[in-house]
Design a protein around this motif. Structure first.
Motif, mmCIF file in Angstrom:
data_model
loop_
_atom_site.group_PDB
_atom_site.id
_atom_site.type_symbol
_atom_site.label_atom_id
_atom_site.label_comp_id
_atom_site.label_asym_id
_atom_site.label_seq_id
_atom_site.Cartn_x
_atom_site.Cartn_y
_atom_site.Cartn_z
ATOM 1 N N CYS A 197 1.041 -1.330 0.091
ATOM 2 C CA CYS A 197 0.011 -0.035 0.049
ATOM 3 C C CYS A 197 0.838 1.121 -0.106
ATOM 4 C CB CYS A 197 -1.170 -0.158 1.114
ATOM 5 S SG CYS A 197 0.011 0.667 2.734
ATOM 6 N N PRO A 198 0.386 2.300 -0.425
ATOM 7 C CA PRO A 198 1.104 3.429 -0.631
ATOM 8 C C PRO A 198 1.603 4.303 0.870
ATOM 9 C CG PRO A 198 -0.942 3.979 -1.022
ATOM 10 C CD PRO A 198 -1.034 2.591 -0.976
ATOM 11 N N SER A 199 0.869 3.843 2.137
ATOM 12 C CA SER A 199 1.044 4.267 3.391
ATOM 13 C C SER A 199 0.274 5.467 3.307
ATOM 14 C CB SER A 199 2.437 4.347 3.732
ATOM 15 O OG SER A 199 3.146 5.531 3.399
ATOM 16 N N CYS A 200 -0.241 5.763 4.800
ATOM 17 C CA CYS A 200 -1.042 6.936 4.886
ATOM 18 C C CYS A 200 -0.767 7.173 6.410
ATOM 19 C CB CYS A 200 -2.329 6.849 4.338
ATOM 20 S SG CYS A 200 -3.435 5.505 5.517
ATOM 21 N N ARG A 233 -2.892 6.180 8.750
ATOM 22 C CA ARG A 233 -3.237 4.701 9.345
ATOM 23 C C ARG A 233 -1.992 3.752 9.296
ATOM 24 N NH1 ARG A 233 -8.775 4.689 6.553
ATOM 25 N NH2 ARG A 233 -10.172 5.569 8.244
ATOM 26 N N THR A 234 -0.953 4.141 8.942
ATOM 27 C CA THR A 234 0.042 2.983 8.676
ATOM 28 C C THR A 234 0.708 2.695 9.982
ATOM 29 O OG1 THR A 234 0.586 3.754 6.444
ATOM 30 C CG2 THR A 234 1.985 2.187 7.476
ATOM 31 N N MET A 267 0.652 -4.501 3.735
ATOM 32 C CA MET A 267 -0.430 -3.580 3.974
ATOM 33 C C MET A 267 -0.266 -2.939 5.102
ATOM 34 S SD MET A 267 -2.439 -3.272 1.365
ATOM 35 C CE MET A 267 -1.867 -3.991 -0.559
ATOM 36 N N GLY A 268 -0.468 -1.514 5.233
ATOM 37 C CA GLY A 268 -0.024 -0.849 6.494
ATOM 38 C C GLY A 268 -0.986 -1.112 7.601
ATOM 39 N N CYS A 269 -2.394 -1.208 7.181
ATOM 40 C CA CYS A 269 -3.441 -1.113 8.387
ATOM 41 C C CYS A 269 -4.569 -2.200 7.649
ATOM 42 C CB CYS A 269 -4.126 0.118 8.566
ATOM 43 S SG CYS A 269 -5.223 0.492 7.300
ATOM 44 N N ASN A 324 -8.187 -0.695 5.613
ATOM 45 C CA ASN A 324 -8.427 -1.004 3.965
ATOM 46 C C ASN A 324 -7.382 -1.901 3.425
ATOM 47 O OD1 ASN A 324 -10.084 1.071 3.680
ATOM 48 N ND2 ASN A 324 -8.629 2.581 3.817
ATOM 49 N N GLY A 325 -6.387 -2.433 4.131
ATOM 50 C CA GLY A 325 -5.350 -3.251 3.531
ATOM 51 C C GLY A 325 -5.963 -4.616 3.037
ATOM 52 N N GLU A 379 -7.492 -4.454 -0.400
ATOM 53 C CA GLU A 379 -6.675 -3.902 -1.314
ATOM 54 C C GLU A 379 -5.762 -4.939 -1.882
ATOM 55 O OE1 GLU A 379 -5.393 -0.081 -0.247
ATOM 56 O OE2 GLU A 379 -7.520 0.716 -0.147
#
Ligand code: SF4
Length: 266
Positions: free
Chosen positions: A166-169, A171-172, A198-200, A203-204, A207
């Motif tokens: 994931c692109p991270s945000c 929530r990561t 996936m960071g979380c 949504n991880g 996706e």
């Protein structure tokens, strides 16, 4: 070196005789980046897809012919191959090329990479193409690595580990970059395995696309591991999560030990 082309057969990688000769002394050690078919020995029929007479003659022939778009045409690559695929009978396999105007001099790698990835990658994702040839990049080994990496990125031939991150945000829940690097270092030799990082868990999991295994932030410093889209291990301390991921891959029969020795540079 004979390979079937077309239909359900594997999409093959062509090279020119000149590049084959340049690599001949180390082809047996090139592993997954080997050239497979020599262009000059393959009887490829080059066609202008706008030439109705040539298309009619091709389609009247009941024997499959390997076809491609002729060099030097005033057509964009994607447009030209789409038109060829639309008009030619599907019994004729298609050789995709990155450019219809191969450079005579050396080019910058990025200038070769971007059009090759865009042109061939787009066509493969459209379901067009039974073989590919890179000519924008002149270095023999580099052009083959580019060809295979395009096949991998398009999901056409998976010959090394595939990662989805994931692109991270905001929530990561862990350092995505360093963790992905750690996972790549441990699993990069597993052919055909897809791993999602996936960071979380918000949504991880949704996706992860069609990953075989997932490494997903479950809580601060805690990781959940997935097989497909199903969570199977929960709240593993981050410090041991990569090892547990490896255990999971082993449990599911997808692990092989890394080969001994350095990969051959081509
Ligand atoms: S998977 Fe989670 S952490 Fe990664 S970008 Fe999406 S919401 Fe952010």
């Amino acid at each position: 070196m004979s390979h079937d082309l077309g239909g359900d057969h594997t999409v093959r990688v062509f090279t020119t005789q000149e590049r084959w000769n340049a690599l001949a002394h180390k082809i047996s050690a090139m592993g997954d980046f080997k050239p497979e078919i020599i262009l000059e020995k393959a009887s490829v029929m080059a066609i202008d897809p706008r030439d109705e007479a040539a298309i009619s003659a091709l389609n009247a022939d009941t024997q499959p012919s390997l076809i491609t778009v002729a060099d030097g045409l005033d057509l964009e690559v994607i447009h030209a191959f789409r038109e060829l695929a639309f008009k030619a009978d599907p019994r004729h396999p298609i050789l995709l090329k990155d450019t219809l105007h191969p450079p005579s001099d050396d080019t910058d790698f990025i200038d070769a990479l971007l059009p090759a990835a865009m042109n061939i990658g787009s066509l493969l994702c459209d379901g067009i193409g039974d073989a590919i040839l890179i000519r924008g990049e002149k270095a023999p080994g580099q052009s083959l690595r580019l060809a295979y990496n395009i096949l991998q990125a398009a999901g056409t031939r998976i010959f090394k580990t595939d990662y989805v991150a994931c692109p991270s945000c905001g929530r990561t829940l862990f350092n995505l970059q360093s963790t992905t690097q750690k996972i790549r270092a441990a699993t990069g030799h597993l052919k055909g395995v897809r791993i999602a990082v996936m960071g979380c868990i918000v949504n991880g999991p949704g996706e992860m696309a069609d990953a075989d295994f997932g490494y997903v932030g479950g809580a601060p410093n805690k990781i959940n591991l997935y097989v497909g889209k199903t969570a199977v291990k929960f709240n593993i301390p981050e410090a041991e999560a990569v090892e547990r991921l490896i255990d999971l891959i082993k449990e599911h029969g997808k692990w092989i030990d890394a080969p001994v020795g350095e990969p051959v540079e081509v």
